[in-house]
Design a protein around this motif. Structure first.
Motif, PDB file in Angstrom:
ATOM      1  N   VAL A  28     -28.500  22.372 -15.245  1.00  0.00           N
ATOM      2  CA  VAL A  28     -29.728  22.007 -14.832  1.00  0.00           C
ATOM      3  C   VAL A  28     -30.539  21.600 -13.476  1.00  0.00           C
ATOM      4  N   ASN A  29     -30.768  21.954 -12.638  1.00  0.00           N
ATOM      5  CA  ASN A  29     -30.685  21.136 -10.959  1.00  0.00           C
ATOM      6  C   ASN A  29     -29.622  20.269 -10.817  1.00  0.00           C
ATOM      7  N   GLY A  30     -28.107  21.883 -10.802  1.00  0.00           N
ATOM      8  CA  GLY A  30     -27.489  21.809 -10.462  1.00  0.00           C
ATOM      9  C   GLY A  30     -26.214  20.470 -11.114  1.00  0.00           C
ATOM     10  N   LYS A  31     -26.258  19.959 -12.475  1.00  0.00           N
ATOM     11  CA  LYS A  31     -25.622  19.485 -13.331  1.00  0.00           C
ATOM     12  C   LYS A  31     -25.940  20.214 -14.653  1.00  0.00           C
ATOM     13  N   PRO A  32     -23.762  19.884 -14.094  1.00  0.00           N
ATOM     14  CA  PRO A  32     -23.721  21.200 -15.684  1.00  0.00           C
ATOM     15  C   PRO A  32     -23.696  20.043 -16.924  1.00  0.00           C
ATOM     16  N   VAL A  33     -24.391  21.189 -17.849  1.00  0.00           N
ATOM     17  CA  VAL A  33     -24.591  20.722 -19.561  1.00  0.00           C
ATOM     18  C   VAL A  33     -23.545  21.436 -20.373  1.00  0.00           C
ATOM     19  N   PRO A  34     -22.909  20.013 -20.437  1.00  0.00           N
ATOM     20  CA  PRO A  34     -21.687  21.092 -21.477  1.00  0.00           C
ATOM     21  C   PRO A  34     -21.695  20.789 -22.781  1.00  0.00           C
ATOM     22  N   LYS A  35     -20.603  22.410 -23.606  1.00  0.00           N
ATOM     23  CA  LYS A  35     -21.383  22.527 -24.532  1.00  0.00           C
ATOM     24  C   LYS A  35     -20.908  21.655 -25.609  1.00  0.00           C
ATOM     25  N   THR A  36     -20.331  20.667 -25.597  1.00  0.00           N
ATOM     26  CA  THR A  36     -19.402  19.767 -26.646  1.00  0.00           C
ATOM     27  C   THR A  36     -21.251  19.476 -26.954  1.00  0.00           C
ATOM     28  N   ARG A  37     -21.893  19.184 -26.024  1.00  0.00           N
ATOM     29  CA  ARG A  37     -23.368  18.408 -26.318  1.00  0.00           C
ATOM     30  C   ARG A  37     -23.949  19.213 -27.856  1.00  0.00           C
ATOM     31  N   VAL A  38     -23.788  20.570 -27.664  1.00  0.00           N
ATOM     32  CA  VAL A  38     -24.176  21.380 -29.029  1.00  0.00           C
ATOM     33  C   VAL A  38     -23.816  21.175 -30.114  1.00  0.00           C
ATOM     34  N   ASP A  39     -22.529  20.839 -29.755  1.00  0.00           N
ATOM     35  CA  ASP A  39     -21.546  20.556 -30.963  1.00  0.00           C
ATOM     36  C   ASP A  39     -22.214  19.530 -31.737  1.00  0.00           C
ATOM     37  N   MET A  40     -21.880  18.194 -31.024  1.00  0.00           N
ATOM     38  CA  MET A  40     -22.354  17.030 -31.439  1.00  0.00           C
ATOM     39  C   MET A  40     -23.908  16.804 -31.974  1.00  0.00           C
ATOM     40  N   LEU A  41     -24.588  17.830 -31.916  1.00  0.00           N
ATOM     41  CA  LEU A  41     -25.691  18.090 -32.004  1.00  0.00           C
ATOM     42  C   LEU A  41     -25.845  18.780 -33.653  1.00  0.00           C
ATOM     43  N   ALA A  42     -25.201  20.318 -33.737  1.00  0.00           N
ATOM     44  CA  ALA A  42     -24.445  20.103 -34.797  1.00  0.00           C
ATOM     45  C   ALA A  42     -23.417  19.560 -36.005  1.00  0.00           C
ATOM     46  N   THR A  43     -23.092  18.893 -35.532  1.00  0.00           N
ATOM     47  CA  THR A  43     -22.450  17.955 -36.364  1.00  0.00           C
ATOM     48  C   THR A  43     -23.494  16.816 -37.246  1.00  0.00           C
ATOM     49  N   GLN A  44     -24.032  16.408 -36.177  1.00  0.00           N
ATOM     50  CA  GLN A  44     -25.117  15.082 -36.935  1.00  0.00           C
ATOM     51  C   GLN A  44     -26.042  16.232 -37.774  1.00  0.00           C
ATOM     52  N   LEU A  45     -26.945  16.936 -37.042  1.00  0.00           N
ATOM     53  CA  LEU A  45     -27.878  17.964 -38.397  1.00  0.00           C
ATOM     54  C   LEU A  45     -26.646  18.124 -39.991  1.00  0.00           C
ATOM     55  N   ALA A  46     -25.757  18.512 -39.701  1.00  0.00           N
ATOM     56  CA  ALA A  46     -24.681  18.575 -41.103  1.00  0.00           C
ATOM     57  C   ALA A  46     -24.373  17.626 -41.873  1.00  0.00           C
ATOM     58  N   LYS A  47     -24.396  16.074 -40.459  1.00  0.00           N
ATOM     59  CA  LYS A  47     -24.032  15.479 -41.837  1.00  0.00           C
ATOM     60  C   LYS A  47     -25.155  14.741 -42.474  1.00  0.00           C
ATOM     61  N   ALA A  48     -26.420  15.568 -41.558  1.00  0.00           N
ATOM     62  CA  ALA A  48     -28.141  14.179 -42.641  1.00  0.00           C
ATOM     63  C   ALA A  48     -28.395  16.402 -43.591  1.00  0.00           C
ATOM     64  N   GLY A  49     -27.247  16.577 -43.862  1.00  0.00           N
ATOM     65  CA  GLY A  49     -27.329  17.363 -44.553  1.00  0.00           C
ATOM     66  C   GLY A  49     -28.511  19.089 -44.176  1.00  0.00           C
ATOM     67  N   ARG A  50     -28.056  18.785 -42.694  1.00  0.00           N
ATOM     68  CA  ARG A  50     -28.705  20.304 -42.599  1.00  0.00           C
ATOM     69  C   ARG A  50     -27.470  21.050 -41.747  1.00  0.00           C
TER      70      ARG A  50
END
Length: 259
Positions: A28-50
């Motif tokens: 985004v605008n020359g700045k890489p967005v690592p896949k680990t952010r997707v993984d972290m968000l998925a982990t947090q959703l799973a912890k919340a029961g989703r």
């Protein structure tokens, strides 16, 4: 093989190493967005029961990219240097760290099936005995209560008088019916008089309590109907877990040196 070489050439032309490119969901605008952010968000959703299904992966990717866009704009405006932002970040840091502490404690000190069974047995011991299906008529003074007793003895219906004269709005509308309950559910004066009655019997004298004067009738008596362990196991486990955590928190407070 030819496609792989072309991909490598394209990546080289863009100045991106293939392993790094594979680890990013976007740039985004020359700045890489690592896949680990997707993984972290998925982990947090799973912890919340989703739990995240495969179909949701695209939504998570879009969300992570949107966050990067918005963060870049906020940083461009210098919002990450504001005192308010720094204060909120500190509070968030404290909240997350404390949450991790409590999660770590609970993981190391789980509630066992034996704990749940012992608590259930205590509950059964404290609540076993008799349950009463009682009715009552509640009035303001003794004379009124005595007259009602006399009228019932002459043939007036208990239920009809309860509907018309009882000042207990909850039971009065139902003919004085209090449903099934143990004696401990009532104030002492009421329960002491009630347990002396057999099935179908009514108090011959008014019973005074803090609420007024009662005329009590017992319609039925049975052994206490308690839920099975499997029915209440989750609630008991949650209660014990909360008690363990509260004790842990109190111990930390007591050990802390506060000046």
């Amino acid at each position: 093989m030819k496609k792989a070489l072309l991909a490598a050439a394209a990546a080289a032309a863009l100045g991106i190493a293939l392993p790094a490119f594979a680890q990013n969901v976007a740039i985004v605008n020359g700045k890489p967005v690592p896949k680990t952010r997707v993984d972290m968000l998925a982990t947090q959703l799973a912890k919340a029961g989703r739990p995240v299904s495969p179909e949701m992966q695209g939504q998570l990717k879009d969300e992570v990219i949107a966050r990067e866009i918005f963060m870049q704009e906020a940083q461009k405006r210098g919002l990450d240097a504001s005192d308010d932002y720094k204060a909120q970040m500190e509070l968030a840091r404290q909240t997350i760290l404390i949450r991790e502490l409590f999660a770590d404690y609970q993981k190391a000190n789980p509630v066992t099936d034996a704990d749940v069974k012992a608590e259930y047995d205590r509950f059964v011991a404290a609540n076993s005995g008799k349950e009463y299906r009682a009715r009552h008529i509640l009035v303001e003074n003794e004379d009124q209560a005595k007259k009602i007793i006399a009228d019932i003895k002459k043939g007036a219906k208990f239920e009809d008088i309860a509907k018309k004269q009882s000042k207990d709005p909850g039971s009065g509308a139902n003919g004085g019916d209090l449903d099934w309950a143990s004696a401990s559910s009532y104030v002492p004066e009421f329960s002491q008089a009630m347990v002396k009655l057999g099935k179908g019997q009514m108090t011959q004298e008014p019973v005074k309590s803090q609420f007024g004067w009662h005329i009590i009738r017992v319609d039925d008596v049975r052994d206490a109907q308690l839920p099975k362990l499997d029915q209440v196991k989750p609630q008991i486990a949650q209660k014990l877990q909360q008690e363990k955590l509260a004790k842990f928190q109190q111990e930390l407070r007591e050990k802390a040196k506060i000046e």
